[in-house]
Motif scaffolding. Structure first.
Motif, short mmCIF file in Angstrom:
data_model
loop_
_atom_site.label_atom_id
_atom_site.label_comp_id
_atom_site.label_asym_id
_atom_site.label_seq_id
_atom_site.Cartn_x
_atom_site.Cartn_y
_atom_site.Cartn_z
N ASP A 74 6.63 6.86 5.03
CA ASP A 74 7.10 5.70 5.79
C ASP A 74 8.25 4.99 5.08
OD1 ASP A 74 5.21 6.17 7.74
OD2 ASP A 74 3.76 4.74 6.94
N ILE A 75 8.13 4.86 3.76
CA ILE A 75 9.18 4.19 2.99
C ILE A 75 10.45 5.03 2.99
CG2 ILE A 75 9.82 3.30 0.72
CD1 ILE A 75 7.69 1.65 2.15
N ARG A 76 10.30 6.35 2.83
CA ARG A 76 11.47 7.23 2.88
C ARG A 76 12.16 7.12 4.24
NH1 ARG A 76 8.24 11.35 0.53
NH2 ARG A 76 8.31 12.51 2.50
N ALA A 77 11.37 7.06 5.30
CA ALA A 77 11.94 6.93 6.64
C ALA A 77 12.73 5.63 6.78
CB ALA A 77 10.83 7.00 7.69
N LEU A 78 12.19 4.55 6.26
CA LEU A 78 12.91 3.27 6.34
C LEU A 78 14.21 3.30 5.55
CD1 LEU A 78 10.12 0.51 6.12
CD2 LEU A 78 11.64 0.98 8.03
N ARG A 79 14.17 3.90 4.34
CA ARG A 79 15.40 4.00 3.54
C ARG A 79 16.46 4.79 4.30
NH1 ARG A 79 12.16 5.12 -0.95
NH2 ARG A 79 12.68 7.34 -0.85
N ASN A 80 16.05 5.92 4.87
CA ASN A 80 17.00 6.74 5.62
C ASN A 80 17.52 6.02 6.86
OD1 ASN A 80 16.77 8.89 3.82
ND2 ASN A 80 15.07 9.82 4.93
N ASN A 81 16.64 5.30 7.54
CA ASN A 81 17.05 4.57 8.74
C ASN A 81 18.03 3.45 8.42
OD1 ASN A 81 15.39 6.24 10.18
ND2 ASN A 81 13.78 4.72 10.52
N ARG A 94 0.80 -1.22 0.00
CA ARG A 94 0.00 0.00 0.00
C ARG A 94 0.84 1.28 0.00
NH1 ARG A 94 -2.79 -3.01 4.00
NH2 ARG A 94 -1.84 -1.70 5.63
N ARG A 95 2.16 1.16 0.00
CA ARG A 95 3.03 2.33 0.07
C ARG A 95 4.01 2.32 -1.09
NH1 ARG A 95 1.15 1.22 4.94
NH2 ARG A 95 0.99 2.87 6.53
N GLY A 96 4.08 3.44 -1.78
CA GLY A 96 5.00 3.56 -2.89
C GLY A 96 6.37 4.07 -2.47
N TYR A 97 7.25 4.22 -3.44
CA TYR A 97 8.64 4.62 -3.19
C TYR A 97 8.74 5.94 -2.43
CZ TYR A 97 13.49 5.93 -4.21
OH TYR A 97 14.81 6.33 -4.11
N ASP A 98 7.84 6.89 -2.74
CA ASP A 98 7.91 8.23 -2.15
C ASP A 98 7.05 8.40 -0.90
OD1 ASP A 98 9.73 9.33 -4.01
OD2 ASP A 98 8.09 9.48 -5.49
N HIS A 99 6.43 7.33 -0.43
CA HIS A 99 5.61 7.44 0.78
C HIS A 99 6.52 7.80 1.97
CE1 HIS A 99 3.02 6.27 4.15
NE2 HIS A 99 2.00 6.34 3.31
N ASP A 110 9.11 -7.68 -3.26
CA ASP A 110 8.53 -6.49 -3.91
C ASP A 110 8.92 -5.20 -3.22
OD1 ASP A 110 7.33 -8.20 -5.68
OD2 ASP A 110 5.38 -8.19 -4.68
N ALA A 111 9.45 -5.30 -2.00
CA ALA A 111 9.84 -4.09 -1.25
C ALA A 111 11.30 -3.73 -1.46
CB ALA A 111 9.57 -4.29 0.24
N ARG A 112 12.05 -4.60 -2.09
CA ARG A 112 13.49 -4.36 -2.24
C ARG A 112 13.76 -3.04 -2.96
NH1 ARG A 112 17.85 -8.18 -5.55
NH2 ARG A 112 19.56 -6.67 -5.53
N ASP A 113 13.09 -2.81 -4.10
CA ASP A 113 13.34 -1.59 -4.86
C ASP A 113 12.85 -0.34 -4.13
OD1 ASP A 113 14.52 -3.04 -6.86
OD2 ASP A 113 12.72 -3.15 -8.11
N LYS A 114 11.83 -0.49 -3.30
CA LYS A 114 11.34 0.65 -2.54
C LYS A 114 12.34 1.09 -1.48
CE LYS A 114 6.47 -0.66 -3.13
NZ LYS A 114 5.21 -1.04 -2.45
N LEU A 115 13.09 0.15 -0.96
CA LEU A 115 14.03 0.46 0.12
C LEU A 115 15.45 0.69 -0.39
CD1 LEU A 115 12.78 -2.03 2.86
CD2 LEU A 115 12.27 0.40 2.62
N THR A 116 15.61 0.66 -1.71
CA THR A 116 16.91 0.93 -2.32
C THR A 116 16.89 2.28 -3.00
OG1 THR A 116 17.26 -1.43 -2.74
CG2 THR A 116 18.64 0.11 -3.96
N ASP A 117 17.86 3.12 -2.74
CA ASP A 117 17.93 4.46 -3.34
C ASP A 117 18.04 4.33 -4.86
OD1 ASP A 117 19.39 6.93 -4.40
OD2 ASP A 117 18.94 7.54 -2.34
N ARG A 118 17.08 4.94 -5.57
CA ARG A 118 17.06 4.81 -7.03
C ARG A 118 18.27 5.47 -7.68
NH1 ARG A 118 10.72 6.44 -8.19
NH2 ARG A 118 9.79 4.40 -7.70
N ARG A 119 18.75 6.52 -7.08
CA ARG A 119 19.86 7.27 -7.70
C ARG A 119 21.19 6.57 -7.50
NH1 ARG A 119 23.37 11.03 -5.84
NH2 ARG A 119 22.37 11.02 -3.80
#
Length: 406
Positions: free
Chosen positions: A265-272, A258-263, A295-304
Motif C-alpha cells: 500500500d505504501i509503495r502504491a502511494l509513493r508511485n501514485n 501499521r504499514r512499513g516503507y516496503d508495504h 511519521d508517514a513523510r519518510d514512508k512516502l519519500t523515495d529513500r534513494r
C-alpha cells in the motif's frame, strides 16, 4: 465577559475586512487586541487601523506587548505571541477592558509528544495531578529539561488524561477580555467549539454581509452567495490512483503506523504521488505541495532519490501564506479526532462530529495553496472518505449552502 461572537463564514467572505471596519468604528471607545497567524496581516491591521505591534530590538516581544497594553494601546500580534500572555498580561487586559479579535482558529488543545519514561518521571516526581487532571509543578525554581512542561503547568494549561499529557489553553485567556470575536469557518467541527462548550462559554454564531461601505459583521448566521469551486479544484478521479484509499480508515494515522516503507500500500502511494506530480503538464518543483502525517513523510519519500521531500508541508499547517503559488497539491491523509482529546471532552458529554472535523482540517490545509487567491489547482486525494467530503462540500457551496451531508 460577554457572550463570545463566532464569525463563521467561508474563506474569502471578508471576515477580516469586517473586523477592520468594526475596530475603526469603535476605536477610542474600545481597546483592541487583534491576533492573526500571519505577520503580513499584522502589518495590514497596523496600517489600516493605526495599531501598534511588538517589534522592539531591546526587549522581548511579550514584554513589549505588556507595555502596549499597560498604556492602553490598540495592538495587532501573532497567535504565537498571544499564547505567551501570562497572568500579569491578563491582569492588564482586565484592568484596561480590552476586546479580543481572533483571526482563524487558535490551538486550544493539543496532545503533547512525551515518552512513557518521561511521562512517568513527570507525574511521579516532578508534578502533582489535581482535580480534573490539572498538573501542577512541585518545584517553582525548577530549571531542568522539562521546563517547557513546567511553563504549561504554571499557566494552568497542562492536564493529564490516562497516560497522555495535554496542553489545554487556560480559559482565563478568553475570560479576561470584555468581548471576544472568533473569525473562522466550519466552527461546528473544530476543537474550538468543543473547548467553549467544555468550559461553559456562552457564544453566538454570526456571519458577514456586504453593503455600500464594504463588509460588516451581520446579526445572523452567514448566508453566502453560491461559489462553484468545482471549476477551480480539479480532483484526480482515476480509479487506479485512488484504489489504495477505498477503505473508510485507509490513510488514517493508525493505518500508516501499521504499514512499513516496503508495504504494498505504501509503495502504491509513493508511485501514485510520483505519477500525479509528473503527469501534470507544466508542473515543476515550485508548483508542487503534499502532506501526510509527520511519521508517514519518510514512508512516502523515495529513500534513494529523496524525491518530493522538500515539497512536504505538515498536515496541521496554518500560519503560512508561503505556498499560495502552489497549484499541484496532494492530500495523503484521512483525518479523525484524536482519541485522547475525544475522551477529554467526553467527560462532559461533549462530542465532535468526525466528518465536520476532517473537512475543516482539510480545507485549512488546501487553502494554503493557490486556491486561496481563487486560482485553479490540481488535487490528488486518495482517501475515498476525504475525497467524498470535499466533493459534497463543493456541491453545497455551489448551491449556496455550507452543510456537510451525513
Amino acid at each position: 465577559m460577554n457572550t463570545i461572537t463566532v464569525v463563521d463564514a467561508r474563506m474569502g467572505r471578508g471576515k477580516s475586512s469586517a473586523a477592520i471596519r468594526y475596530m475603526n468604528r469603535y476605536k477610542g471607545a474600545k481597546r483592541f487586541l487583534y491576533i492573526t497567524p500571519y505577520l503580513n496581516e499584522v502589518d495590514r491591521i497596523c496600517e489600516q487601523c493605526d495599531f501598534d505591534q511588538s517589534d522592539s530590538d531591546y526587549m522581548s516581544k511579550s514584554a513589549e506587548l505588556k507595555t502596549h497594553i499597560r498604556h492602553g494601546k490598540n495592538v495587532a500580534a501573532t497567535h504565537s505571541l498571544f499564547y505567551l500572555m501570562d497572568e500579569e498580561a491578563l491582569e492588564l487586559v482586565r484592568a484596561n477592558h480590552y476586546s479580543l479579535i481572533i483571526d482563524e482558529s487558535i490551538q486550544v488543545i493539543e496532545r503533547l509528544n512525551v515518552t512513557d519514561k518521561d511521562f512517568a518521571l513527570i507525574i511521579s516526581q516532578l508534578a502533582d495531578v489535581g482535580e480534573n487532571g490539572v498538573v501542577r509543578w512541585k518545584d517553582k525554581e525548577y530549571d531542568g529539561r522539562f521546563c517547557d512542561y513546567k511553563e504549561l503547568a504554571d499557566a494552568g494549561s497542562l492536564r493529564m488524561i490516562d497516560s497522555a499529557l495535554l496542553n489545554v489553553m487556560n480559559p482565563d485567556m478568553l475570560r479576561s477580555f470584555d468581548e471576544v470575536f472568533m473569525l473562522t469557518y466550519l466552527f461546528d467541527g473544530q476543537y474550538q467549539k468543543a473547548y467553549l462548550d467544555f468550559f461553559g462559554f456562552d457564544y453566538r454564531i454570526i456571519g458577514v454581509e456586504l453593503d455600500e461601505d464594504g463588509y460588516r459583521f451581520s446579526n445572523a448566521p452567514d448566508s453566502p452567495p453560491p461559489l462553484d469551486y468545482r471549476n477551480l479544484i480539479h480532483i484526480v478521479e482515476t480509479p487506479a490512483m485512488n484504489k489504495v484509499g477505498d477503505g473508510k480508515f485507509s490513510l488514517s494515522k493508525n493505518w500508516f503506523t501499521r504499514r512499513g516503507y516496503d508495504h504494498p500500500d505504501i509503495r502504491a502511494l509513493r508511485n501514485n504521488l510520483k505519477k500525479f506530480f509528473q503527469g501534470v503538464p507544466g508542473g515543476s518543483h515550485d508548483s508542487r505541495l503534499w502532506t501526510s502525517f509527520k511519521d508517514a513523510r519518510d514512508k512516502l519519500t523515495d529513500r534513494r532519490t529523496g524525491r518530493f521531500r522538500n515539497n512536504f508541508l505538515q498536515v496541521s499547517a496554518r500560519a503560512t501564506n508561503e505556498f499560495r503559488n502552489r497549484t499541484d497539491i496532494a492530500y495523503m491523509a484521512n483525518r479523525f479526532v484524536d482519541p485522547n482529546l475525544l475522551k477529554f471532552f467526553s467527560e462532559r458529554d461533549i462530542e465532535i462530529n468526525s466528518d465536520h472535523f476532517a473537512l475543516s482540517e482539510m480545507l485549512q490545509w488546501v487553502w494554503r495553496s493557490a486556491i486561496r487567491d481563487n486560482k485553479p489547482i490540481n488535487l490528488y486525494i486518495p482517501s475515498s472518505r476525504m475525497r467524498e467530503l470535499l466533493i459534497d462540500w463543493m456541491n453545497s457551496t455551489s448551491e449556496g449552502g455550507q452543510s456537510v451531508e451525513q
